[in-house]
Scaffold this motif. Structure first.
Motif, PDB file in Angstrom:
ATOM      1  N   GLU A 287       0.806  -1.223   0.000  1.00 18.77           N
ATOM      2  CA  GLU A 287       0.000   0.000   0.000  1.00 18.77           C
ATOM      3  C   GLU A 287       0.837   1.270   0.000  1.00 18.77           C
ATOM      4  O   GLU A 287       0.320   2.363  -0.214  1.00 18.77           O
ATOM      5  N   GLY A 288       2.086   1.149   0.340  1.00 20.04           N
ATOM      6  CA  GLY A 288       2.884   2.345   0.540  1.00 20.04           C
ATOM      7  C   GLY A 288       2.617   2.938   1.915  1.00 20.04           C
ATOM      8  O   GLY A 288       1.765   2.467   2.673  1.00 20.04           O
ATOM      9  N   ASP A 289       3.331   3.985   2.294  1.00 21.90           N
ATOM     10  CA  ASP A 289       3.138   4.622   3.594  1.00 21.90           C
ATOM     11  C   ASP A 289       1.780   5.324   3.638  1.00 21.90           C
ATOM     12  O   ASP A 289       1.337   5.915   2.643  1.00 21.90           O
ATOM     13  N   GLU A 290       1.132   5.246   4.833  1.00 18.79           N
ATOM     14  CA  GLU A 290      -0.162   5.890   5.023  1.00 18.79           C
ATOM     15  C   GLU A 290      -0.126   6.751   6.286  1.00 18.79           C
ATOM     16  O   GLU A 290       0.743   6.573   7.142  1.00 18.79           O
ATOM     17  N   THR A 291      -1.084   7.657   6.425  1.00 21.47           N
ATOM     18  CA  THR A 291      -1.105   8.555   7.585  1.00 21.47           C
ATOM     19  C   THR A 291      -2.379   8.354   8.396  1.00 21.47           C
ATOM     20  O   THR A 291      -3.468   8.152   7.845  1.00 21.47           O
ATOM     21  N   LEU A 292      -2.203   8.416   9.712  1.00 23.05           N
ATOM     22  CA  LEU A 292      -3.312   8.443  10.671  1.00 23.05           C
ATOM     23  C   LEU A 292      -3.234   9.784  11.395  1.00 23.05           C
ATOM     24  O   LEU A 292      -2.246  10.059  12.083  1.00 23.05           O
ATOM     25  N   VAL A 293      -4.237  10.624  11.245  1.00 29.61           N
ATOM     26  CA  VAL A 293      -4.257  11.950  11.869  1.00 29.61           C
ATOM     27  C   VAL A 293      -5.218  11.904  13.059  1.00 29.61           C
ATOM     28  O   VAL A 293      -6.411  11.627  12.890  1.00 29.61           O
ATOM     29  N   ILE A 294      -4.692  12.153  14.258  1.00 29.98           N
ATOM     30  CA  ILE A 294      -5.493  12.148  15.490  1.00 29.98           C
ATOM     31  C   ILE A 294      -5.661  13.598  15.933  1.00 29.98           C
ATOM     32  O   ILE A 294      -4.671  14.284  16.224  1.00 29.98           O
ATOM     33  N   THR A 295      -6.895  14.056  15.996  1.00 29.04           N
ATOM     34  CA  THR A 295      -7.177  15.457  16.320  1.00 29.04           C
ATOM     35  C   THR A 295      -8.025  15.525  17.586  1.00 29.04           C
ATOM     36  O   THR A 295      -9.115  14.937  17.645  1.00 29.04           O
ATOM     37  N   LEU A 296      -7.522  16.227  18.600  1.00 31.03           N
ATOM     38  CA  LEU A 296      -8.258  16.386  19.852  1.00 31.03           C
ATOM     39  C   LEU A 296      -9.422  17.348  19.660  1.00 31.03           C
ATOM     40  O   LEU A 296      -9.324  18.337  18.927  1.00 31.03           O
ATOM     41  N   GLN A 297     -10.518  17.058  20.364  1.00 29.65           N
ATOM     42  CA  GLN A 297     -11.696  17.916  20.349  1.00 29.65           C
ATOM     43  C   GLN A 297     -11.812  18.636  21.703  1.00 29.65           C
ATOM     44  O   GLN A 297     -10.994  18.436  22.599  1.00 29.65           O
ATOM     45  N   ALA A 298     -12.819  19.480  21.850  1.00 25.40           N
ATOM     46  CA  ALA A 298     -12.973  20.278  23.073  1.00 25.40           C
ATOM     47  C   ALA A 298     -13.097  19.370  24.295  1.00 25.40           C
ATOM     48  O   ALA A 298     -14.008  18.544  24.371  1.00 25.40           O
ATOM     49  N   PRO A 299     -12.195  19.513  25.285  1.00 24.84           N
ATOM     50  CA  PRO A 299     -12.229  18.645  26.466  1.00 24.84           C
ATOM     51  C   PRO A 299     -13.156  19.193  27.543  1.00 24.84           C
ATOM     52  O   PRO A 299     -13.578  20.356  27.502  1.00 24.84           O
ATOM     53  N   SER A 300     -13.453  18.364  28.533  1.00 23.89           N
ATOM     54  CA  SER A 300     -14.129  18.828  29.741  1.00 23.89           C
ATOM     55  C   SER A 300     -13.073  19.106  30.801  1.00 23.89           C
ATOM     56  O   SER A 300     -12.084  18.383  30.921  1.00 23.89           O
ATOM     57  N   ASN A 301     -13.273  20.196  31.566  1.00 29.41           N
ATOM     58  CA  ASN A 301     -12.377  20.601  32.663  1.00 29.41           C
ATOM     59  C   ASN A 301     -10.981  20.985  32.187  1.00 29.41           C
ATOM     60  O   ASN A 301     -10.022  20.973  32.968  1.00 29.41           O
ATOM     61  N   ALA A 302     -10.847  21.314  30.915  1.00 32.22           N
ATOM     62  CA  ALA A 302      -9.571  21.769  30.363  1.00 32.22           C
ATOM     63  C   ALA A 302      -9.858  22.499  29.060  1.00 32.22           C
ATOM     64  O   ALA A 302     -11.001  22.534  28.580  1.00 32.22           O
ATOM     65  N   LEU A 303      -8.819  23.090  28.490  1.00 27.83           N
ATOM     66  CA  LEU A 303      -8.916  23.765  27.204  1.00 27.83           C
ATOM     67  C   LEU A 303      -7.912  23.151  26.241  1.00 27.83           C
ATOM     68  O   LEU A 303      -6.871  22.630  26.659  1.00 27.83           O
ATOM     69  N   LEU A 304      -8.208  23.236  24.939  1.00 23.63           N
ATOM     70  CA  LEU A 304      -7.279  22.731  23.938  1.00 23.63           C
ATOM     71  C   LEU A 304      -6.085  23.659  23.811  1.00 23.63           C
ATOM     72  O   LEU A 304      -6.233  24.886  23.714  1.00 23.63           O
ATOM     73  N   GLY A 305      -4.899  23.072  23.804  1.00 15.26           N
ATOM     74  CA  GLY A 305      -3.708  23.832  23.497  1.00 15.26           C
ATOM     75  C   GLY A 305      -3.457  23.859  22.001  1.00 15.26           C
ATOM     76  O   GLY A 305      -4.237  23.319  21.194  1.00 15.26           O
ATOM     77  N   GLU A 306      -2.356  24.483  21.597  1.00 15.53           N
ATOM     78  CA  GLU A 306      -2.055  24.612  20.169  1.00 15.53           C
ATOM     79  C   GLU A 306      -1.640  23.284  19.550  1.00 15.53           C
ATOM     80  O   GLU A 306      -1.932  23.014  18.384  1.00 15.53           O
ATOM     81  N   ASN A 307      -0.962  22.444  20.299  1.00 15.42           N
ATOM     82  CA  ASN A 307      -0.484  21.175  19.752  1.00 15.42           C
ATOM     83  C   ASN A 307      -1.547  20.102  19.985  1.00 15.42           C
ATOM     84  O   ASN A 307      -1.376  19.187  20.787  1.00 15.42           O
ATOM     85  N   ASN A 308      -2.660  20.228  19.257  1.00 14.21           N
ATOM     86  CA  ASN A 308      -3.796  19.338  19.494  1.00 14.21           C
ATOM     87  C   ASN A 308      -3.965  18.279  18.411  1.00 14.21           C
ATOM     88  O   ASN A 308      -4.980  17.592  18.377  1.00 14.21           O
ATOM     89  N   THR A 309      -2.990  18.161  17.518  1.00 17.36           N
ATOM     90  CA  THR A 309      -3.048  17.161  16.444  1.00 17.36           C
ATOM     91  C   THR A 309      -1.704  16.456  16.346  1.00 17.36           C
ATOM     92  O   THR A 309      -0.653  17.091  16.453  1.00 17.36           O
ATOM     93  N   VAL A 310      -1.766  15.151  16.140  1.00 19.67           N
ATOM     94  CA  VAL A 310      -0.551  14.391  15.889  1.00 19.67           C
ATOM     95  C   VAL A 310      -0.764  13.554  14.627  1.00 19.67           C
ATOM     96  O   VAL A 310      -1.841  12.983  14.419  1.00 19.67           O
ATOM     97  N   VAL A 311       0.246  13.532  13.765  1.00 18.94           N
ATOM     98  CA  VAL A 311       0.205  12.760  12.523  1.00 18.94           C
ATOM     99  C   VAL A 311       1.087  11.532  12.706  1.00 18.94           C
ATOM    100  O   VAL A 311       2.301  11.659  12.946  1.00 18.94           O
ATOM    101  N   VAL A 312       0.462  10.374  12.630  1.00 15.78           N
ATOM    102  CA  VAL A 312       1.191   9.108  12.729  1.00 15.78           C
ATOM    103  C   VAL A 312       1.377   8.571  11.313  1.00 15.78           C
ATOM    104  O   VAL A 312       0.392   8.291  10.612  1.00 15.78           O
ATOM    105  N   THR A 313       2.619   8.468  10.873  1.00 11.92           N
ATOM    106  CA  THR A 313       2.916   7.891   9.558  1.00 11.92           C
ATOM    107  C   THR A 313       3.169   6.403   9.736  1.00 11.92           C
ATOM    108  O   THR A 313       4.102   6.002  10.450  1.00 11.92           O
ATOM    109  N   ILE A 314       2.298   5.599   9.114  1.00 12.12           N
ATOM    110  CA  ILE A 314       2.423   4.141   9.207  1.00 12.12           C
ATOM    111  C   ILE A 314       3.260   3.674   8.019  1.00 12.12           C
ATOM    112  O   ILE A 314       2.861   3.825   6.851  1.00 12.12           O
ATOM    113  N   LYS A 315       4.428   3.150   8.327  1.00 11.47           N
ATOM    114  CA  LYS A 315       5.370   2.742   7.287  1.00 11.47           C
ATOM    115  C   LYS A 315       5.017   1.336   6.804  1.00 11.47           C
ATOM    116  O   LYS A 315       4.945   0.389   7.600  1.00 11.47           O
TER     117      LYS A 315
END
Length: 796
Positions: free
Chosen positions: A712-740
């Motif tokens: 298949e070649g390399d693929e990406t999984l993008v995990i994006t945080l949504q609005a939390p309870s009892n906290a606020l989202l910071g700027e680094n709220n997304t991580v890209v996982v490259t599946i080799k």
């Protein structure tokens, strides 16, 4: 033997225990598997251990089984600023209608005179006549008696009320409150159980010790009274009655309503924390409700810090002596057997009780930076702080207010009372003050205090600022501001001896100084120097030097309690040098009064240094009755991924970490997340969901890349945080996982055998077909036909 030797040479590391209201005492006592009770943790905790208590109410007495050491105290504290309450109260339920507006329920305990009942946030009154219509325990709502027994009658004493008392048998648990206020008396109340009654009279025993309780406050001399303690008096909202024989509690609520579930609580234990004979115990940042803290029987080097103690004591108050022996914090030495030493009460709130707030008869006690208020509803010789029989006490930087008699009773030797804000004494009794003592020599120092607003109830008028009563001796009184006292700013009686009154500001009292010189008494070595007042009533038997009386305010803002001197005010530079007293003077010319303009301590203030609206911990309210506080504005923590990009081979697993910028005010923190990218559910283990942080500042998310045989070649999984309870989202709220992609490329197909050489005599396909020419001719014919048709259509 070897184990013991190793323990001495290599002490075991301190343990952390955890307790939670959903725990189990069979658990390991860890954060993940906490104990249920404080008792279990207190049994195990040794020197150096920390007991972390999860949020909630604990219905038990905290009693450590062991002591700590100087280097390794045992600490009991909330887990991460959670709100913990240790309560002596128990909810009473199972109510049924008794009669009219009265409801009854069974109770399985009885504390006698210490029974105490609350409904919601209201402290209820023991059923009484006449009723306490305003609900304020300091306003007695009493009647004036019409006669009674004289000062010489100790047995079968009686009180008359000619208009008549309610027709009932008051000897069935009833008691009498009496405040005798003839001239020259009125300095205490007393209470007695009623032994018999008629429609206009109650009888009782009045054998009090000391006898002056009776002889100066006899019914025959007149006073204020009320009766309480029988069921027939239960006729008004927020009253209760307890039948000791049947163990039944009767209550009447506002509007005659039936109590709701858990609305009514009754005291079941008299203590909340028992440190008797324990040392080096630290209690931090929690609340106790309905019961006392005991530091007795040689208990030493204990530290109460950041504690809220409300309604820590209550008693009916029928005693033979002049005080109830009830207190919310009891620091006491038995000098014939045990000596309690070096205990500290710091940055705490201690409020509400019929007896004393803090009682201290120990040595080297420190009461520091605490808000202590609303004590002595009995109006006897209890006090907000009652220091009797101890030594080297320090009472520093406290806010002390609202007392039935004295705010501070100061009988300990070698004591220091400094930088306290003291107000509102004499709310029941008279001939007392904000600061009161008798006798000596005390060798004590009273300095840099604000003492103000002392007024007796009704027509009584003997509310003093500093009251050095009969034969007081050995006091240094300097740099205090005393104002708005109904009686003298400073009162000294009988043989005042070795008393120095230096550099005080004495303002708006009925007199600057007052004295009662009993026949045969006179002052000895009483020095009054460098004091400032608006009245010239200085004590004539004292040595007076460099005092100043002014008619107009020389202060920056008298109306708002700012007693610093204005520039060029007349008290500046007119005082005298006093060694050890005027040492903060920079120009060699002391000012008169409590504030030295431009001095080293020119802007001193008194009282606590924390916002009492936010409570001792700064975290706001516990939701307890009597609290006058607000919850702080909560700054929610930011949640961020630790990384933004990560690579993961097929068949591998990785744990992604999320961090909170600070601990959350409320847990759990729930962080939803969504998925996107080129990878799908065949490539990884995740689906859209939540990440929970139940404690601390770290969250975890495990990602597994699934192996397959597809190229298949390399693929990406993008995990994006949504609005939390009892906290606020910071700027680094997304991580890209490259599946080799780990699938190997397939082997290529072998090259096919080449075709044999073509016959050169055979023409190539279509070389003579004429297909191209035939197609062209057809197009021309179609165009010609179309032109002819259009011509016909357009002919006229």
């Amino acid at each position: 033997m070897l184990v013991a030797l190793l323990a001495v040479c290599f002490p075991l590391s301190a343990a952390n225990y955890y307790v939670a209201t959903n725990g189990n005492d069979a658990n390991a006592g860890t954060l993940a598997s906490p104990f249920l009770t404080l008792a279990k943790a207190a049994e195990l905790a040794q020197a150096g251990d920390v007991v972390n208590i999860r949020a909630g109410s604990y219905h038990e007495v905290l009693r450590p089984s062991h002591s700590g050491t100087a280097d390794q105290p045992i600490v009991f504290q909330p887990y991460q600023d959670e709100k913990v309450i240790i309560t002596a109260m128990e909810a009473v339920n199972g109510w049924s209608l008794d009669a009219e507006n009265i409801y009854v329920a069974d109770v399985g305990w009885d504390l006698g005179q210490s029974n105490f009942v609350m409904q919601g946030n209201t402290a209820m009154d023991l059923a009484r006549w006449p009723n306490n219509i305003d609900g304020d325990p300091f306003t007695q709502n009493s009647l004036r008696n019409t006669g009674g027994s004289g000062s010489d009658v100790a047995n079968n004493a009686y009180l008359d009320y000619a208009p008549g008392i309610p027709d009932a048998d008051w000897s069935k648990g009833g008691s009498l409150y009496f405040y005798g206020d003839k001239p020259g008396s009125g300095w205490t109340t007393w209470r007695a159980f009623i032994t018999s009654s008629t429609p206009t009279q109650v009888s009782f025993e009045l054998d009090k010790n000391p006898t002056w309780i009776r002889t100066f406050h006899a019914p025959a001399d007149g006073g204020e009274f009320f009766l309480q303690g029988i069921k027939q008096a239960l006729d008004y909202q927020n009253e209760w009655y307890f039948d000791a024989d049947t163990k039944k509690l009767y209550v009447q609520l506002p509007n005659g309503e039936m109590p709701s579930e858990n609305q009514v609580q009754m005291r079941k234990r008299e203590q909340t924390i028992d440190l008797s004979a324990r040392s080096y115990i630290h209690i931090k940042n929690l609340a106790v409700f309905g019961g006392s803290i005991e530091i007795t029987n040689g208990a030493s080097n204990n530290h109460i810090y950041g504690v809220t103690s409300l309604y820590g004591n209550y008693t009916l108050g029928v005693v033979s002596g002049f005080s109830s022996n009830n207190q919310s914090i009891n620091i006491r030495s038995d000098w014939g057997k045990y000596n309690s030493l070096n205990n500290v009460i710091e940055k705490s709130e201690i409020g509400f009780g019929s007896g004393t707030g803090i009682y201290d008869s120990a040595e080297n006690t420190q009461i520091i930076n605490s808000y202590i208020h609303d004590f002595n509803y009995l109006g006897n010789y209890d006090a907000i702080i009652n220091a009797r029989g101890g030594n080297n006490t320090k009472v520093l930087n406290n806010t002390i207010t609202r007392a039935g008699r004295d705010a501070i009773q100061a009988f300990n030797n070698n004591a220091e009372y400094a930088y306290n804000d003291v107000s509102r004494s004499n709310l029941i009794a008279d001939d007392c003050g904000l600061f009161y003592t008798v006798g000596g020599p005390s060798n004590s120092e009273i300095h840099h205090n604000w003492l103000h607003d002392a007024y007796s109830s009704g027509s009584k008028s003997k509310a003093a600022g500093i009251y050095l009563d009969n034969d007081a001796a050995g006091f240094e009184v300097h740099h205090n501001v005393i104002w708005n006292t109904e009686w003298s700013n400073i009162q000294i009686n009988w043989n005042g001896t070795d008393i120095n009154i230096y550099n005080n500001t004495l303002w708006n009292g009925s007199a600057t100084m007052g004295a009662w010189h009993k026949e045969g008494t006179e002052f000895s070595n009483v020095n009054v120097w460098n004091n400032l007042s608006d009245k010239s009533s200085w004590e004539p038997q004292s040595d007076k030097q460099n005092n100043l009386t002014v008619a107009d305010s020389p202060f920056e803002d008298y109306e708002n309690g700012d007693f610093r001197l204005k520039a060029n005010a007349s008290p500046i530079d007119v005082g005298r040098v006093i060694s050890g007293i005027t040492d903060d003077v920079l120009d060699g010319k002391p000012d008169v009064g409590a504030y030295e303009r431009g001095g080293d301590n020119a802007n001193w203030v008194a009282g606590i240094d924390w916002d009492r609206k936010l409570g001792p911990t700064g975290n706001g309210c516990y939701g307890l009755p009597g609290e006058d506080c607000i919850n702080p504005e909560v700054s929610l923590p930011l949640v961020n991924f630790v990384v933004s990009n990560v690579e993961l081979n097929e068949g591998q697993e990785i744990t992604l970490r999320l961090n909170l910028s600070t601990a959350a005010a409320t847990y759990p923190v729930i962080i939803p997340y969504q998925l996107s990218g080129t990878a799908d559910s065949n490539d990884h283990n995740l689906s859209t969901g939540d990440i929970a942080i139940n404690a601390g500042t770290e969250g975890l998310l495990k990602v597994q890349a699934l192996a397959d045989a597809l190229l298949e070649g390399d693929e990406t999984l993008v995990i994006t945080l949504q609005a939390p309870s009892n906290a606020l989202l910071g700027e680094n709220n997304t991580v890209v996982v490259t599946i080799k992609d780990q699938t190997a490329d397939p082997d290529p197909d072998p090259d096919p055998d080449p075709d044999p050489d073509p016959d050169p005599d055979q023409p190539s396909q279509g070389s003579e077909s004429g297909g191209g020419s035939s197609g062209y001719e057809m197009v021309l014919l179609l165009l010609l036909a179309t032109w002819r048709l259009s011509k016909r259509i357009n002919q006229p």
